[in-house]
Design a protein around this motif. Structure first.
Motif, PDB file in Angstrom:
ATOM      1  N   ARG A  75     -12.292   4.394  -9.086  1.00  0.00           N
ATOM      2  CA  ARG A  75     -11.632   5.699  -8.866  1.00  0.00           C
ATOM      3  C   ARG A  75     -11.755   6.158  -7.423  1.00  0.00           C
ATOM      4  O   ARG A  75     -10.918   6.915  -6.934  1.00  0.00           O
ATOM      5  N   LEU A  76     -12.830   5.710  -6.763  1.00  0.00           N
ATOM      6  CA  LEU A  76     -13.113   6.200  -5.407  1.00  0.00           C
ATOM      7  C   LEU A  76     -12.650   5.229  -4.329  1.00  0.00           C
ATOM      8  O   LEU A  76     -12.829   5.462  -3.145  1.00  0.00           O
ATOM      9  N   LEU A  77     -12.061   4.105  -4.758  1.00  0.00           N
ATOM     10  CA  LEU A  77     -11.838   2.972  -3.863  1.00  0.00           C
ATOM     11  C   LEU A  77     -10.362   2.711  -3.599  1.00  0.00           C
ATOM     12  O   LEU A  77      -9.542   2.776  -4.512  1.00  0.00           O
ATOM     13  N   GLY A  78     -10.057   2.383  -2.345  1.00  0.00           N
ATOM     14  CA  GLY A  78      -8.760   1.815  -2.008  1.00  0.00           C
ATOM     15  C   GLY A  78      -9.011   0.450  -1.383  1.00  0.00           C
ATOM     16  O   GLY A  78      -9.876   0.309  -0.525  1.00  0.00           O
ATOM     17  N   TYR A  79      -8.279  -0.559  -1.829  1.00  0.00           N
ATOM     18  CA  TYR A  79      -8.549  -1.932  -1.365  1.00  0.00           C
ATOM     19  C   TYR A  79      -7.247  -2.589  -0.936  1.00  0.00           C
ATOM     20  O   TYR A  79      -6.281  -2.606  -1.691  1.00  0.00           O
ATOM     21  N   LEU A  80      -7.247  -3.114   0.280  1.00  0.00           N
ATOM     22  CA  LEU A  80      -6.111  -3.907   0.755  1.00  0.00           C
ATOM     23  C   LEU A  80      -6.581  -5.353   0.902  1.00  0.00           C
ATOM     24  O   LEU A  80      -7.294  -5.684   1.843  1.00  0.00           O
ATOM     25  N   PRO A  81      -6.247  -6.213  -0.061  1.00  0.00           N
ATOM     26  CA  PRO A  81      -6.732  -7.596   0.004  1.00  0.00           C
ATOM     27  C   PRO A  81      -6.058  -8.376   1.119  1.00  0.00           C
ATOM     28  O   PRO A  81      -5.062  -7.927   1.699  1.00  0.00           O
ATOM     29  N   GLN A  82      -6.621  -9.551   1.389  1.00  0.00           N
ATOM     30  CA  GLN A  82      -6.114 -10.369   2.494  1.00  0.00           C
ATOM     31  C   GLN A  82      -4.663 -10.795   2.251  1.00  0.00           C
ATOM     32  O   GLN A  82      -3.826 -10.634   3.127  1.00  0.00           O
ATOM     33  N   ASP A  83      -4.378 -11.325   1.089  1.00  0.00           N
ATOM     34  CA  ASP A  83      -2.979 -11.686   0.818  1.00  0.00           C
ATOM     35  C   ASP A  83      -2.545 -10.862  -0.380  1.00  0.00           C
ATOM     36  O   ASP A  83      -2.814 -11.264  -1.498  1.00  0.00           O
ATOM     37  N   PHE A  84      -1.926  -9.714  -0.104  1.00  0.00           N
ATOM     38  CA  PHE A  84      -1.437  -8.957  -1.252  1.00  0.00           C
ATOM     39  C   PHE A  84       0.011  -9.336  -1.488  1.00  0.00           C
ATOM     40  O   PHE A  84       0.751  -9.649  -0.568  1.00  0.00           O
ATOM     41  N   GLY A  85       0.392  -9.348  -2.726  1.00  0.00           N
ATOM     42  CA  GLY A  85       1.717  -9.827  -3.096  1.00  0.00           C
ATOM     43  C   GLY A  85       2.806  -8.915  -2.572  1.00  0.00           C
ATOM     44  O   GLY A  85       2.616  -7.719  -2.438  1.00  0.00           O
ATOM     45  N   VAL A  86       3.936  -9.490  -2.238  1.00  0.00           N
ATOM     46  CA  VAL A  86       5.089  -8.692  -1.840  1.00  0.00           C
ATOM     47  C   VAL A  86       6.184  -8.918  -2.880  1.00  0.00           C
ATOM     48  O   VAL A  86       6.370 -10.035  -3.348  1.00  0.00           O
ATOM     49  N   TYR A  87       6.829  -7.835  -3.236  1.00  0.00           N
ATOM     50  CA  TYR A  87       7.926  -7.923  -4.197  1.00  0.00           C
ATOM     51  C   TYR A  87       9.210  -7.708  -3.408  1.00  0.00           C
ATOM     52  O   TYR A  87       9.581  -6.575  -3.120  1.00  0.00           O
ATOM     53  N   PRO A  88       9.896  -8.798  -3.024  1.00  0.00           N
ATOM     54  CA  PRO A  88      10.972  -8.688  -2.036  1.00  0.00           C
ATOM     55  C   PRO A  88      12.178  -7.880  -2.487  1.00  0.00           C
ATOM     56  O   PRO A  88      12.879  -7.324  -1.655  1.00  0.00           O
ATOM     57  N   LYS A  89      12.395  -7.772  -3.786  1.00  0.00           N
ATOM     58  CA  LYS A  89      13.661  -7.187  -4.234  1.00  0.00           C
ATOM     59  C   LYS A  89      13.616  -5.696  -4.531  1.00  0.00           C
ATOM     60  O   LYS A  89      14.631  -5.105  -4.864  1.00  0.00           O
ATOM     61  N   VAL A  90      12.432  -5.107  -4.451  1.00  0.00           N
ATOM     62  CA  VAL A  90      12.380  -3.665  -4.687  1.00  0.00           C
ATOM     63  C   VAL A  90      12.165  -2.933  -3.372  1.00  0.00           C
ATOM     64  O   VAL A  90      11.672  -3.509  -2.397  1.00  0.00           O
ATOM     65  N   THR A  91      12.548  -1.664  -3.345  1.00  0.00           N
ATOM     66  CA  THR A  91      12.384  -0.885  -2.121  1.00  0.00           C
ATOM     67  C   THR A  91      10.941  -0.385  -2.030  1.00  0.00           C
ATOM     68  O   THR A  91      10.209  -0.351  -3.021  1.00  0.00           O
ATOM     69  N   ALA A  92      10.570   0.020  -0.798  1.00  0.00           N
ATOM     70  CA  ALA A  92       9.216   0.530  -0.573  1.00  0.00           C
ATOM     71  C   ALA A  92       8.968   1.752  -1.454  1.00  0.00           C
ATOM     72  O   ALA A  92       7.891   1.887  -2.041  1.00  0.00           O
ATOM     73  N   TYR A  93       9.950   2.622  -1.566  1.00  0.00           N
ATOM     74  CA  TYR A  93       9.778   3.820  -2.398  1.00  0.00           C
ATOM     75  C   TYR A  93       9.540   3.432  -3.855  1.00  0.00           C
ATOM     76  O   TYR A  93       8.593   3.908  -4.492  1.00  0.00           O
ATOM     77  N   GLU A  94      10.390   2.551  -4.372  1.00  0.00           N
ATOM     78  CA  GLU A  94      10.259   2.148  -5.777  1.00  0.00           C
ATOM     79  C   GLU A  94       8.886   1.527  -6.068  1.00  0.00           C
ATOM     80  O   GLU A  94       8.260   1.824  -7.094  1.00  0.00           O
ATOM     81  N   LEU A  95       8.438   0.684  -5.133  1.00  0.00           N
ATOM     82  CA  LEU A  95       7.184  -0.023  -5.384  1.00  0.00           C
ATOM     83  C   LEU A  95       5.989   0.932  -5.315  1.00  0.00           C
ATOM     84  O   LEU A  95       5.100   0.889  -6.164  1.00  0.00           O
ATOM     85  N   LEU A  96       5.997   1.798  -4.314  1.00  0.00           N
ATOM     86  CA  LEU A  96       4.876   2.741  -4.201  1.00  0.00           C
ATOM     87  C   LEU A  96       4.876   3.707  -5.393  1.00  0.00           C
ATOM     88  O   LEU A  96       3.814   4.051  -5.928  1.00  0.00           O
ATOM     89  N   ASP A  97       6.055   4.096  -5.828  1.00  0.00           N
ATOM     90  CA  ASP A  97       6.178   4.957  -7.005  1.00  0.00           C
ATOM     91  C   ASP A  97       5.621   4.246  -8.245  1.00  0.00           C
ATOM     92  O   ASP A  97       4.911   4.846  -9.057  1.00  0.00           O
ATOM     93  N   HIS A  98       5.909   2.974  -8.340  1.00  0.00           N
ATOM     94  CA  HIS A  98       5.402   2.175  -9.459  1.00  0.00           C
ATOM     95  C   HIS A  98       3.867   2.127  -9.445  1.00  0.00           C
ATOM     96  O   HIS A  98       3.214   2.354 -10.458  1.00  0.00           O
ATOM     97  N   PHE A  99       3.295   1.864  -8.253  1.00  0.00           N
ATOM     98  CA  PHE A  99       1.832   1.821  -8.160  1.00  0.00           C
ATOM     99  C   PHE A  99       1.227   3.195  -8.440  1.00  0.00           C
ATOM    100  O   PHE A  99       0.138   3.295  -9.008  1.00  0.00           O
ATOM    101  N   ALA A 100       1.937   4.245  -8.048  1.00  0.00           N
ATOM    102  CA  ALA A 100       1.439   5.600  -8.320  1.00  0.00           C
ATOM    103  C   ALA A 100       1.378   5.844  -9.828  1.00  0.00           C
ATOM    104  O   ALA A 100       0.445   6.460 -10.333  1.00  0.00           O
TER     105      ALA A 100
END
Ligand code: ADP
Ligand code: ADP
Length: 224
Positions: A75-100
């Protein structure tokens, strides 16, 4: 928040000793973990991020036992791994909204505020409707930070974020991290000396699973 790592050890099944009794105190602000490939940085970052088990040792985040109270730490942690996956076909807004949504932000209206604010903070608001596949390395890394910042984490762990960025993108990324480091604990793992020298108030040098030195970059780096 402050991290206290004591005598942390990890040996992989193939016999590789990735961490050998690592002890570190990591205060609030930007902390750099500097070491060459294979030093044990990713192993340490994954253990701190509760994604991997260690063999022995202890880790406390203020009063929280990181190795034991994993839900609380997440709950207290944000983690950016070394190779995080990219989803090429969705927009930045859509993807961040999904993670939210995955983070539990159910209310659409509130989610929009949070997502827009993070896109602004990471300088991606103008390109929020572009597909992720069109993003440069620097844009992807800034997106990774936006994702890591969802849920207002107090501890942020960033693993080798500037590898492969061009100089301009690195400067942008550095500025973003400095802003975040003003009121959070940020751990930046890297093999690039200038990442640490430019950004971090405190640092450690790690090699072959051992902490070699720990202190302020101005004192340590002139000795390298
Ligand atoms: P991740 O998906 O987080 O990279 P892994 O634990 O599989 O998960 O890999 C972590 C790192 O260790 C990678 O850089 C990988 O190349 C390396 N690695 C994975 N397995 C081995 C192994 N058997 N021997 C040496 N290095 C490995
Ligand atoms: P760094 O992030 O500093 O490059 P790592 O933590 O990825 O270091 O790796 C430390 C050592 O552990 C390396 O020798 C690597 O090959 C080994 N290693 C990493 N992951 C694995 C794994 N899943 N299995 C076996 N060995 C691994």
């Amino acid at each position: 928040m402050e991290l206290q790592i004591r005598n942390l050890s990890k040996t992989y099944a193939n016999g590789v000793v990735a961490l050998d009794r690592v002890s570190l105190s990591i205060p609030p602000g930007m902390f750099g973990l500097l070491g060459p490939n294979g030093a044990g940085k990713s192993t340490l970052m994954r253990i701190l991020a509760t994604l991997q088990e260690c063999d022995s040792g202890s880790v406390f985040l203020d009063d929280i036992d990181v190795l034991d109270e994993k839900d609380e730490v997440r709950r207290l942690l944000g983690y950016l791994p070394q190779d995080f996956g990219v989803y090429p076909k969705v927009t930045a807004y859509e993807l961040l909204d999904h993670f939210a949504q995955l983070k539990g932000l159910a209310q659409r209206h509130r989610r929009r505020e949070v997502v827009d604010a993070l896109l602004q903070q990471t300088n991606l608001f103008e390109v929020r409707n572009q597909k992720m596949g069109t993003f440069s390395g620097g844009m992807r890394q800034r997106f990774g930070i936006a994702q890591a910042l969802l849920g207002d984490p107090q501890l942020i762990i960033v693993d080798e974020p500037t590898a492969g960025l061009d100089p301009q993108e690195r400067v942008r990324f550095h500025n973003l991290l400095s802003d975040i480091g003003e009121d959070k604990t940020v751990i930046l793992s890297t093999h690039i000396v200038s990442d640490v020298a430019d950004l971090c108030a405190n640092m450690a040098i790690i090699n072959k699973g051992h902490v070699l030195l720990c202190g302020e970059p101005v004192r340590l780096i002139e000795g390298i």
